[in-house]
Design an enzyme around this catalytic site. Sequence first.
Site, PDB file in Angstrom:
ATOM      1  N   LYS A  64      -6.631 -16.469 -18.896  1.00 39.08           N
ATOM      2  CA  LYS A  64      -6.155 -16.129 -17.414  1.00 39.08           C
ATOM      3  C   LYS A  64      -4.701 -16.235 -17.101  1.00 39.08           C
ATOM      4  O   LYS A  64      -4.143 -16.972 -17.672  1.00 39.08           O
ATOM      5  CB  LYS A  64      -6.985 -16.616 -16.549  1.00 39.08           C
ATOM      6  CG  LYS A  64      -7.030 -18.067 -16.725  1.00 39.08           C
ATOM      7  CD  LYS A  64      -8.281 -18.852 -15.625  1.00 39.08           C
ATOM      8  CE  LYS A  64      -9.653 -18.618 -16.035  1.00 39.08           C
ATOM      9  NZ  LYS A  64     -10.400 -17.882 -14.923  1.00 39.08           N
ATOM     10  N   ARG A  65      -4.211 -15.858 -16.073  1.00 39.53           N
ATOM     11  CA  ARG A  65      -2.848 -16.325 -15.656  1.00 39.53           C
ATOM     12  C   ARG A  65      -2.749 -17.951 -15.464  1.00 39.53           C
ATOM     13  O   ARG A  65      -3.779 -18.635 -15.209  1.00 39.53           O
ATOM     14  CB  ARG A  65      -2.518 -15.925 -14.296  1.00 39.53           C
ATOM     15  CG  ARG A  65      -2.197 -14.417 -14.264  1.00 39.53           C
ATOM     16  CD  ARG A  65      -1.005 -13.895 -15.007  1.00 39.53           C
ATOM     17  NE  ARG A  65       0.309 -14.363 -14.342  1.00 39.53           N
ATOM     18  CZ  ARG A  65       1.040 -13.367 -14.070  1.00 39.53           C
ATOM     19  NH1 ARG A  65       1.065 -12.288 -14.381  1.00 39.53           N
ATOM     20  NH2 ARG A  65       2.337 -14.073 -13.814  1.00 39.53           N
ATOM     21  N   THR A 116     -12.811 -12.108 -12.408  1.00 39.63           N
ATOM     22  CA  THR A 116     -13.347 -11.152 -13.146  1.00 39.63           C
ATOM     23  C   THR A 116     -13.439 -11.280 -14.809  1.00 39.63           C
ATOM     24  O   THR A 116     -14.463 -10.621 -15.376  1.00 39.63           O
ATOM     25  CB  THR A 116     -12.656  -9.707 -12.900  1.00 39.63           C
ATOM     26  OG1 THR A 116     -11.314  -9.904 -13.230  1.00 39.63           O
ATOM     27  CG2 THR A 116     -12.740  -9.041 -11.583  1.00 39.63           C
ATOM     28  N   LYS A 166     -16.518 -10.548 -17.530  1.00 35.81           N
ATOM     29  CA  LYS A 166     -16.463 -10.023 -18.988  1.00 35.81           C
ATOM     30  C   LYS A 166     -16.883 -10.984 -20.289  1.00 35.81           C
ATOM     31  O   LYS A 166     -17.674 -10.458 -20.949  1.00 35.81           O
ATOM     32  CB  LYS A 166     -14.927  -9.828 -19.310  1.00 35.81           C
ATOM     33  CG  LYS A 166     -14.200  -8.720 -18.398  1.00 35.81           C
ATOM     34  CD  LYS A 166     -12.867  -8.638 -18.333  1.00 35.81           C
ATOM     35  CE  LYS A 166     -12.067  -7.955 -16.991  1.00 35.81           C
ATOM     36  NZ  LYS A 166     -10.754  -8.217 -16.891  1.00 35.81           N
TER      37      LYS A 166
HETATM   38  O1  BZD Z   1      -7.407 -10.603  -7.962  1.00 33.65           O
HETATM   39  C1  BZD Z   1      -6.688 -11.751  -8.288  1.00 33.65           C
HETATM   40  C2  BZD Z   1      -7.605 -13.063  -7.717  1.00 33.65           C
HETATM   41  O2  BZD Z   1      -6.915 -14.072  -8.003  1.00 33.65           O
HETATM   42  C3  BZD Z   1      -8.963 -13.097  -8.336  1.00 33.65           C
HETATM   43  O3  BZD Z   1      -9.537 -13.946  -8.078  1.00 33.65           O
HETATM   44  C4  BZD Z   1      -9.673 -11.759  -8.113  1.00 33.65           C
HETATM   45  O4  BZD Z   1     -10.728 -11.719  -9.060  1.00 33.65           O
HETATM   46  C5  BZD Z   1      -8.779 -10.634  -8.526  1.00 33.65           C
HETATM   47  C6  BZD Z   1      -9.424  -9.176  -8.273  1.00 33.65           C
HETATM   48  O5  BZD Z   1      -9.879  -9.445  -6.905  1.00 33.65           O
HETATM   49  N1  BZD Z   1      -5.416 -11.852  -7.561  1.00 33.65           N
HETATM   50  C7  BZD Z   1      -4.275 -11.262  -8.334  1.00 33.65           C
HETATM   51  O6  BZD Z   1      -4.521 -10.880  -9.407  1.00 33.65           O
HETATM   52  N2  BZD Z   1      -3.378 -11.240  -7.617  1.00 33.65           N
HETATM   53  C8  BZD Z   1      -1.872 -10.675  -8.112  1.00 33.65           C
HETATM   54  O7  BZD Z   1      -1.955 -10.257  -9.350  1.00 33.65           O
HETATM   55  C9  BZD Z   1      -1.008 -10.662  -7.344  1.00 33.65           C
HETATM   56  C10 BZD Z   1       0.012  -9.596  -7.938  1.00 33.65           C
HETATM   57  C11 BZD Z   1       1.076  -9.432  -6.998  1.00 33.65           C
HETATM   58  C12 BZD Z   1       1.430 -10.322  -5.768  1.00 33.65           C
HETATM   59  C13 BZD Z   1       0.594 -11.191  -5.577  1.00 33.65           C
HETATM   60  C14 BZD Z   1      -0.782 -11.350  -6.336  1.00 33.65           C
END
Ligand code: BZD
Length: 829
Positions: free
Chosen positions: A562-563, A670, A674
């Site tokens: 993940k990030r 998510t 997976k």
């Molecule tokens: O969105 C993510 C959340 O952190 C997760 O918990 C969640 O499952 C997913 C889908 O709902 N948020 C992001 O991924 N956010 C970004 O990527 C993002 C991109 C641009 C600017 C700010 C946040």
Amino acid sequence: MSPTELSADLLHASDRTSLSKDSFKRAFIDNLFYTQGKFLQVATHKDYYQALAYTVRDRLLYRWVSTATAYTGQVSRTVSYLSAEFLMGPSLGNTLINLGILDEVRQAVGELGLDLTDLLDQEAEPGLGNGGLGRLAACFIDSLATLELPALGYGIRYEHGIFYQTIVDGWQVENTDNWLRYGNPWEIRRPEWSVEVKIGGFTETYTDTEDRHRVRWVPAKTVVGVPFDSPIPGYRVNTANTLRLWSAEATQSFDFEVFNRGDYLGAVNKKVTSENLTKILYPNDETPQGKELRLEQQYFFVACSLHDMIRILKGQGGSIERFHEKFAVQLNDTHPAIGVAELMRILVDDYLLPWNDAWSITTQTFGYTNHTLLPEALERWPLDLFRRLLPRHLELIFEINERFLHDVRVAFLGDEARVRALSLIDETGERYVRMAHLATVGSHAVNGVATLHSDLLKKDVLADFYALSPQKFHSITNGVTPRRWLALANPRLCELFRETIGDGWAKELDQLRRLERHADDAAFAERWRAIKLDNKRQLADLIVQRTGIEVDPESMFDVQVKRIHEYKRQHLAVLQIIAMYHRLKSDPNAEVLPRTFIFSGKAAPGYAIAKLMIRLITAIGDVINYDPEVRGRLKVVFMPNFSVTTGQRIYPGADLSEQISLAGKEASGTGNMKFAMNGALTIGTMDGANIEICEEVGSDNFFTFGMTAAQVEERRRAGYDPREVIEANPELHAVVELIRNGLFSRGDTELFKPIIDGLLWHDTYMLAADYASYSDCQLEVDRAYRDTARWTRMSILNVARSGKFSSDRSIQEYADKIWKVTPVSVPLL
Ligand code: BZD
């Protein structure tokens, strides 16, 4: 014969839509020659891929045109999914799955002496997203098409997607992504539907012919948005919806004007500047610093998209007053929230509608999905910047705010604190536009992405809005598409599904429940394990190829991908790995279950601590992986460049899924879904969708640890001192000392100081508080894994009970609760 019938007739006379193997082979050779200019004998793998992609696209176009024709002929409501990111992943494999021709095509290219897997590997991944949010948009448009719902995905065609990550001397290095280098066979440029977008300048008032005061926006510049369309085929249905991504180009007229003044270089420069607009995707670092170009990007794609919808509406003879009946527009986070002001501008300034009518249309049109609770991640734009770029929109936002705050004052007499809290303008210091407030006020529905997240939205971040209009608030738990994340990623497991329960699961994931009755069948369990082992072998091959590190497929694959972010707590896993290592060193004969720890993920380039966390992971790998005393019982791997493609190879090979964010911080997650549907067991906190996964699979089949969101709050209120906790835990204390004293930095006590100091002095994400519970839970994981039969049973039950986490279920809920849309079946022409 009508023109449509005539062209359909001609189409059938050609070979380009036939799914028969022979015509497919012929078409492939044809495309190799006519699009790539090569004979079979001299073509490269890239050529083969391109020819194959075009051959498959031809088959898809037939469905695409049929779908467009079916939609044009009827007036059902259409979903517009507005998202600044679509993290699609490669198209070819997915298209073959959805069209149901994977095996035939494998055979056809095989007969030409080619291996389909090699060709699939050639496709450059369009990395037009950062992570979960962008990938969710991609899963959602797959499900929209599969459920035969009329829908358009609208976004930005970034020339450079998310950076390509390499690891150099243990550090993340960002390299520019160049996904369009070899061209993109899946897109069609549609210059005929280009849109002019105005930016900057000023506003002025004038009196119209009926003597009414009006406002006119005099922009400083104009940019042209050119749509690029890609087909999005549903799974085994005729529907192929459209993903329409906008690319910025310079206006012709503007160029000529400057050019005629004799300023050739100036004209070219203008062109370059305009085209910069869609050059690059901003990496998210959860602290959006008011980057002017980013607001410009957001406005650009939203303005193009709304304009496009109006074109479609008009094309069907619809009137603007019915806009909301034709379109349900979903805002994927606040990135497209400027759409609320833009639609108001169009209705009030361009169509001269009365304010209340315009507002009613606008609020009935939009729905807003929130994806974060982190206050620092909520988008705010400084007023000055906003005014400079969008002067008219700022006026409209002021007006929306004035009317809204009047309603607030009436609802909460005398409560000025509440007025300040709800205002669309943050006036606490420098003044900002609060985009989440604009999105909430401008939408008829607001939703969180998992139950806990939606509850916390109502309790914290949007509590005052909830008090005002509780009926607006919904919860729709995220999901992922089983086509990409099972059918494509894990063919071996799917073959076992097919033999055991048939094929229906790919469209109705709940059917996986039928696997439950095989959970105690020893022969079935044996096959289950063999498949996992095969997947792990493949993953091990990939790991050695990408990192040079040899790992043992018989060891437990413990994975966190993940990030990289402090709240996701990769460093909590690191502390625990060091503790295991320490235990092993203290007693080299200790019974330690062999584990391979696999990490992967990108850190935002400006997020120093996250980059240091990567360095810490690679550093512990450098020590542990080469310590002869460990004898390969522990391995730590950092896989570079996590992406959709690498994800497809990692999830099927995982035994253990690490979902260890601090409770209350991860909106949903998510990846957790997976992993579960690919048979990994989860060790996780009660956060985001983990809670619902645990509910579904049963707490006996899920390893939970750590504080709940409520306990986190309580602990903080009570005054949390991480040093106290660390001092009181000898194991944790020893681990911190090992890092601090430079074991993983060749004696350099400065390198990891920011992480250690963070832990000791703030520990914002409460690693210390959750450490003991995590460490105990890992021992429980060890015990379960040693009991092979028990582990396999748990794995089977996780898969069997993962049906809820299909994005088809999520989309059905959006369709019923928010969009009120129904399927349209598409007849082939
Ligand atoms: O969105 C993510 C959340 O952190 C997760 O918990 C969640 O499952 C997913 C889908 O709902 N948020 C992001 O991924 N956010 C970004 O990527 C993002 C991109 C641009 C600017 C700010 C946040």
